[in-house]
Design a protein around this motif. Structure first.
Motif, PDB file in Angstrom:
ATOM      1  N   LEU A  73       0.829  -1.197   0.000  1.00 52.40           N
ATOM      2  CA  LEU A  73       0.000   0.000   0.000  1.00 52.40           C
ATOM      3  C   LEU A  73       0.866   1.251   0.000  1.00 52.40           C
ATOM      4  O   LEU A  73       0.377   2.357  -0.142  1.00 52.40           O
ATOM      5  CB  LEU A  73      -0.890   0.032   1.250  1.00 52.40           C
ATOM      6  CG  LEU A  73      -1.961  -1.037   1.350  1.00 52.40           C
ATOM      7  CD1 LEU A  73      -2.690  -0.902   2.671  1.00 52.40           C
ATOM      8  CD2 LEU A  73      -2.929  -0.933   0.200  1.00 52.40           C
ATOM      9  N   PHE A  74       2.136   1.051   0.189  1.00 53.71           N
ATOM     10  CA  PHE A  74       3.025   2.168   0.450  1.00 53.71           C
ATOM     11  C   PHE A  74       3.851   2.383  -0.805  1.00 53.71           C
ATOM     12  O   PHE A  74       4.731   1.598  -1.118  1.00 53.71           O
ATOM     13  CB  PHE A  74       3.921   1.779   1.639  1.00 53.71           C
ATOM     14  CG  PHE A  74       4.621   2.910   2.290  1.00 53.71           C
ATOM     15  CD1 PHE A  74       5.868   3.323   1.859  1.00 53.71           C
ATOM     16  CD2 PHE A  74       4.033   3.569   3.358  1.00 53.71           C
ATOM     17  CE1 PHE A  74       6.520   4.365   2.483  1.00 53.71           C
ATOM     18  CE2 PHE A  74       4.689   4.607   3.974  1.00 53.71           C
ATOM     19  CZ  PHE A  74       5.936   5.007   3.542  1.00 53.71           C
ATOM     20  N   PRO A  75       3.557   3.404  -1.573  1.00 47.97           N
ATOM     21  CA  PRO A  75       4.126   3.456  -2.915  1.00 47.97           C
ATOM     22  C   PRO A  75       5.560   3.954  -3.004  1.00 47.97           C
ATOM     23  O   PRO A  75       6.049   4.183  -4.102  1.00 47.97           O
ATOM     24  CB  PRO A  75       3.164   4.396  -3.649  1.00 47.97           C
ATOM     25  CG  PRO A  75       2.571   5.234  -2.603  1.00 47.97           C
ATOM     26  CD  PRO A  75       2.635   4.491  -1.312  1.00 47.97           C
ATOM     27  N   GLY A  76       6.248   4.077  -1.936  1.00 44.17           N
ATOM     28  CA  GLY A  76       7.649   4.485  -2.045  1.00 44.17           C
ATOM     29  C   GLY A  76       7.785   5.978  -1.853  1.00 44.17           C
ATOM     30  O   GLY A  76       6.878   6.746  -2.130  1.00 44.17           O
ATOM     31  N   SER A  77       8.920   6.371  -1.359  1.00 42.94           N
ATOM     32  CA  SER A  77       9.081   7.776  -1.001  1.00 42.94           C
ATOM     33  C   SER A  77       9.757   8.544  -2.135  1.00 42.94           C
ATOM     34  O   SER A  77      10.150   7.970  -3.148  1.00 42.94           O
ATOM     35  CB  SER A  77       9.906   7.888   0.271  1.00 42.94           C
ATOM     36  OG  SER A  77      11.150   7.267   0.077  1.00 42.94           O
ATOM     37  N   GLY A  78       9.841   9.825  -1.967  1.00 40.63           N
ATOM     38  CA  GLY A  78      10.551  10.665  -2.917  1.00 40.63           C
ATOM     39  C   GLY A  78       9.828  10.821  -4.247  1.00 40.63           C
ATOM     40  O   GLY A  78      10.437  11.072  -5.282  1.00 40.63           O
TER      41      GLY A  78
ATOM     42  N   GLN B  97      10.617   5.426   9.490  1.00 43.39           N
ATOM     43  CA  GLN B  97      11.663   6.353   9.066  1.00 43.39           C
ATOM     44  C   GLN B  97      13.025   5.693   9.269  1.00 43.39           C
ATOM     45  O   GLN B  97      13.185   4.869  10.162  1.00 43.39           O
ATOM     46  CB  GLN B  97      11.616   7.652   9.881  1.00 43.39           C
ATOM     47  CG  GLN B  97      10.299   8.382   9.796  1.00 43.39           C
ATOM     48  CD  GLN B  97      10.089   9.106   8.471  1.00 43.39           C
ATOM     49  OE1 GLN B  97      10.934   9.056   7.580  1.00 43.39           O
ATOM     50  NE2 GLN B  97       8.949   9.767   8.343  1.00 43.39           N
ATOM     51  N   TYR B  98      13.961   6.074   8.491  1.00 41.09           N
ATOM     52  CA  TYR B  98      15.375   5.675   8.599  1.00 41.09           C
ATOM     53  C   TYR B  98      15.644   4.225   8.232  1.00 41.09           C
ATOM     54  O   TYR B  98      16.788   3.827   8.131  1.00 41.09           O
ATOM     55  CB  TYR B  98      15.935   5.923  10.012  1.00 41.09           C
ATOM     56  CG  TYR B  98      15.825   7.349  10.466  1.00 41.09           C
ATOM     57  CD1 TYR B  98      16.524   8.355   9.809  1.00 41.09           C
ATOM     58  CD2 TYR B  98      15.006   7.698  11.532  1.00 41.09           C
ATOM     59  CE1 TYR B  98      16.415   9.674  10.209  1.00 41.09           C
ATOM     60  CE2 TYR B  98      14.900   9.016  11.944  1.00 41.09           C
ATOM     61  CZ  TYR B  98      15.604   9.999  11.279  1.00 41.09           C
ATOM     62  OH  TYR B  98      15.500  11.291  11.678  1.00 41.09           O
ATOM     63  N   ARG B  99      14.637   3.401   8.071  1.00 40.57           N
ATOM     64  CA  ARG B  99      14.849   1.986   7.780  1.00 40.57           C
ATOM     65  C   ARG B  99      14.244   1.731   6.408  1.00 40.57           C
ATOM     66  O   ARG B  99      13.063   1.395   6.306  1.00 40.57           O
ATOM     67  CB  ARG B  99      14.167   1.115   8.831  1.00 40.57           C
ATOM     68  CG  ARG B  99      14.645   1.371  10.244  1.00 40.57           C
ATOM     69  CD  ARG B  99      15.812   0.492  10.618  1.00 40.57           C
ATOM     70  NE  ARG B  99      16.448   0.975  11.836  1.00 40.57           N
ATOM     71  CZ  ARG B  99      17.647   0.553  12.238  1.00 40.57           C
ATOM     72  NH1 ARG B  99      18.312  -0.337  11.547  1.00 40.57           N
ATOM     73  NH2 ARG B  99      18.185   1.030  13.337  1.00 40.57           N
ATOM     74  N   ILE B 100      15.037   1.893   5.387  1.00 41.15           N
ATOM     75  CA  ILE B 100      14.529   1.755   4.026  1.00 41.15           C
ATOM     76  C   ILE B 100      14.064   0.319   3.830  1.00 41.15           C
ATOM     77  O   ILE B 100      14.805  -0.616   4.093  1.00 41.15           O
ATOM     78  CB  ILE B 100      15.634   2.063   2.990  1.00 41.15           C
ATOM     79  CG1 ILE B 100      16.299   3.402   3.289  1.00 41.15           C
ATOM     80  CG2 ILE B 100      15.080   1.998   1.571  1.00 41.15           C
ATOM     81  CD1 ILE B 100      15.484   4.604   3.001  1.00 41.15           C
ATOM     82  N   GLY B 101      12.843   0.168   3.385  1.00 46.83           N
ATOM     83  CA  GLY B 101      12.325  -1.168   3.150  1.00 46.83           C
ATOM     84  C   GLY B 101      11.457  -1.688   4.275  1.00 46.83           C
ATOM     85  O   GLY B 101      10.849  -2.740   4.143  1.00 46.83           O
ATOM     86  N   ALA B 102      11.392  -0.971   5.395  1.00 47.84           N
ATOM     87  CA  ALA B 102      10.475  -1.406   6.455  1.00 47.84           C
ATOM     88  C   ALA B 102       9.042  -1.117   6.002  1.00 47.84           C
ATOM     89  O   ALA B 102       8.798  -0.160   5.268  1.00 47.84           O
ATOM     90  CB  ALA B 102      10.778  -0.670   7.757  1.00 47.84           C
TER      91      ALA B 102
END
Ligand code: C2O
Length: 711
Positions: free
Chosen positions: A254-259, A373-378
């Motif tokens: 559900l979380f489409p990725g940041s940036g 936050q800070y944990r890419i891929g969590a």
């Protein structure tokens, strides 16, 4: 003159729902066993039994053994200011459940634990020994802390990460003369609202936390490269974020990725599972599993709700956002703040925030999003804010809030968090005085310290045994031996540990304290002790008990600098690898106190550049604070609580890897130990033991990395 009562009908209903005989929902509140008036006091004795058992459950939609407390996953317990809390902890976990320690022990995170309560603070082997499987123990202490939101959790091993934790709510004091009841009539607080919900935010792994901790003690391999084939292995990303014990491990989709990137996130369900073959007892997730739902929080249109947000994570720093609604921050770690209106808030492991939310939008279902936050891929976590009368069986019509705009609070947002002005001037308002200790006129910080403790964080890779540790001032903290209560040891032999303090020069150049690598040590065996002020910080990383003494009445400033991993000779590899210069954020928590957060910034604290900018007027007053990667934080507290008080990173793997020290405070004036204490083991498991497969197999008849069969 007392004002109108605080508790509303909806709170009353929520509380009563716990005692209607139905199976309790995740996140529900335990009803007390008994409530007895205490003669001569407005408080009551409120008793709970925490019967700790192992069961199968699928909170993330994936079945695994989980820890239940009196049949509930992560229940809240509640008490009123002025009550005596009586907690009977019954350890019914199977003896053969692999663990990095010898029992369980409950900490009441954020409570000051003054006077005789110091012995019930709950870090195993510091105040008391843990409660062994098959045994029980009763903790009993007066709660005189500010009304607000706290948490309770195991503070012995990894069981916190398996579910042995929950919210702890302190309500305002009972109305004088009112009969004992639950919930009782209470005096009013600083705010009025129509109802409340508690959101316990946790990260969740598909393996038991102890099995993950074991792997942290494996040495790096000969090439000093981490791998997953038998050498050191990081615990990795959680598989889900749970809100009140509910979540779904596929929620990263559900979380489409940041940036602004719409590519799928890096968390892939195939990496979520314990690899096949590690355990035969691994049922797979089922879509029919009732754990596969999101929590829902129902609000009535037009009404204002207090939301108690508790981050009880093993690892993850969280940003929580409310779709379509601004919320008003009213308290941080139970202490009132100047109000801030915001859509999103940050909270790190161990922190609590209280917000007011008014249901003033068109009736619908709205997302509550918890972004890591800070944990890419969590993964992210979701819950639904449901307007009463709107169908609860559908997701909100919108996609979940887009994470592209969710960034962690920077220093700018953080500096907006200030002490409530109502607590900064002397007042006769009863509601204001609920937040003060007896004799205290305001919560303003003392203007100057009597001493400054400098704490440098690093992550050494120890030469002696290839273990990776976290250190404060180059000392990685061992927990036990000695297999005794450190507080009672210090009370009986005040000079003992000081006499044992080593001279740092005896370990400089070796990078190892004498007991590195020992799996079991007899109680009579000595431990390396670093007593700040006697033992300067070692030049090379070492291990031992790390003690800092506070005289009663001191005003202590703690400056925490967060340095790169391999600082202070902390990397024995011939070639320093790229990851060894990494820095991470850490939620630093102090037991037995609240501290003022006078300032924070990037780089190392430098008095000539930074001292003038410290906020000594209205700084936040908390018990857990984030020090950013490569940054500093400046804290001040009053040494007004005789006892031994851990100061540690609240990320479970980090404290397990040694990231803590103990303030030894005014021991001469500490209360005597309780008449009954849990029996300490003759030998105890050691958090720096090399948990090799052979060791684990000999102790538990299995590799120890597996989930055990259910008993
Ligand atoms: Cu919640 Cu010592 O911690």
């Amino acid at each position: 003159m007392l004002r109108s009562i605080l508790l509303t009908l909806s709170v009353l209903c929520a509380l009563l729902a716990a005692c209607d005989g139905q199976p309790r929902e995740p996140g529900s509140m335990l009803a007390p066993d008994s409530i007895l008036p205490i003669p001569g006091s407005n408080g009551c004795m409120v008793s709970y039994t925490l019967n700790v058992t192992l069961a199968y459950g699928a909170p993330s939609c994936f079945a695994r053994p989980i820890v239940l407390t009196s049949g509930v996953f992560g229940p809240a317990i509640a008490v009123h200011q002025g009550d005596t809390l009586k907690i009977t902890l019954v350890n019914n976990l199977p003896v053969a459940f692999p663990s990095v320690t010898d029992g369980i022990s409950i900490h009441y995170h954020g409570l000051q634990m003054a006077g005789s309560a110091a012995y019930f603070d709950g870090m195993a082997y510091v105040s008391l020994c843990p409660v062994a499987p098959g045994k029980s123990y009763t903790y009993q202490f007066l709660v005189n802390d500010p009304p607000g939101t706290y948490l309770w959790h195991d503070h012995s091993a990894g069981f916190k990460g398996d579910g042995l934790e929950g919210p702890l709510i302190v309500y305002p004091p009972r109305l004088p003369g009112a009969p004992p009841a639950f919930p009782p009539l209470a005096v009013s607080d600083l705010w009025s609202y129509d109802g409340e919900h508690t959101l316990l935010l946790t990260d969740w792994y598909h393996a038991s936390t102890n099995s993950l901790l074991f792997q942290l003690n494996m040495p790096f391999d000969a090439a000093r490269v981490t791998n997953d084939t038998g050498a050191w292995s990081w615990i990795g990303m959680p598989q889900a974020i749970l809100i009140n014990g509910r979540g779904f491990y596929g929620d990263c989709q559900l979380f489409p990725g940041s940036g602004g990137n719409s590519a799928p996130p890096t968390c892939m369900p195939s990496t979520f599972t314990v690899p096949p073959g590690r355990s035969p007892a691994q049922p797979w997730a089922s879509n029919n599993n009732p754990g596969c739902t999101h929590s829902q929080f129902t609000v009535e249109p037009g009404k204002t709700f207090r939301l108690r947000l508790v981050n009880a994570a093993t690892l993850v720093f969280m940003t929580i956002c409310f779709e379509g609604h601004n919320v008003t921050l009213i308290a941080a770690d139970a202490i009132p703040t100047a109000p801030i209106s915001t859509r999103c808030l940050d909270l790190n492991s161990g922190q609590r925030l209280d917000v007011l939310l008014t249901a003033d939008q068109p009736p619908a279902n709205y997302w509550i999003t918890v972004a890591p936050q800070y944990r890419i891929g969590a993964p992210a976590g979701y819950a639904v804010l449901n307007y009463k009368g709107v169908n609860t069986s559908t997701f909100p019509s919108s996609p979940p809030p887009q994470p592209v705009n969710i960034t962690p609070w920077g220093f700018a947002e953080d500096s907006l968090v200030r002490l409530s002005p109502r607590l900064l001037t002397a007042s006769s308002d009863l509601a204001v005085n609920l937040y003060l200790s007896p004799g205290e006129a305001t919560l303003a910080p003392p203007p100057v310290p009597t001493k400054i403790v400098l704490v440098n964080l690093s992550q050494p890779l120890l030469e002696a045994n290839g273990q990776l540790r976290w250190a404060l001032n180059n000392v990685a903290m061992t927990r036990n031996p000695p297999c005794v209560s450190l507080l009672s040891k210090m009370q009986k032999y005040p000079k003992f540990l000081k006499q044992m303090a080593v001279n740092a020069s005896t370990v400089n150049g070796t990078g190892a304290g004498p007991f590195v690598g020992i799996s079991y040590v007899k109680a009579k065996d000595k431990m390396t002790v670093y007593y700040d002020g006697i033992s300067p910080a070692p030049l090379y990383p070492s291990v031992g008990l790390h003690l800092v003494e506070n005289a009663g009445g001191e005003v202590v400033d703690v400056v925490v600098n967060n340095f790169p991993a391999n600082s202070f000779n902390g990397d024995y590899r011939p070639v320093v690898g790229p990851t060894r210069t990494a820095v991470e954020q850490h939620p630093m928590h102090l037991h037995g106190h609240r501290f003022w957060v006078l300032g924070r910034g990037s780089g190392a604290f430098n008095a000539s550049a930074h001292a003038a900018g410290l906020n000594t007027v209205n700084p936040p007053y908390r018990d857990t604070v984030t020090v950013t990667g490569g940054g500093w934080v400046y804290l001040r507290f009053k040494a007004d609580n005789p006892g031994i008080w851990p100061f540690h990173c609240h990320l479970l793997p980090h404290v397990f890897m040694g990231q803590q020290l103990y303030f030894v405070e005014d021991i001469a004036n500490a209360a005597p130990p309780p008449s009954k204490v849990p029996k300490c083991p003759a030998t105890c498991q050691y958090n720096f033991a090399p948990y090799t497969k052979a060791f684990l197999r000999s102790k538990w008849g299995m590799s120890g990395w597996e989930l055990p069969p259910l008993y």
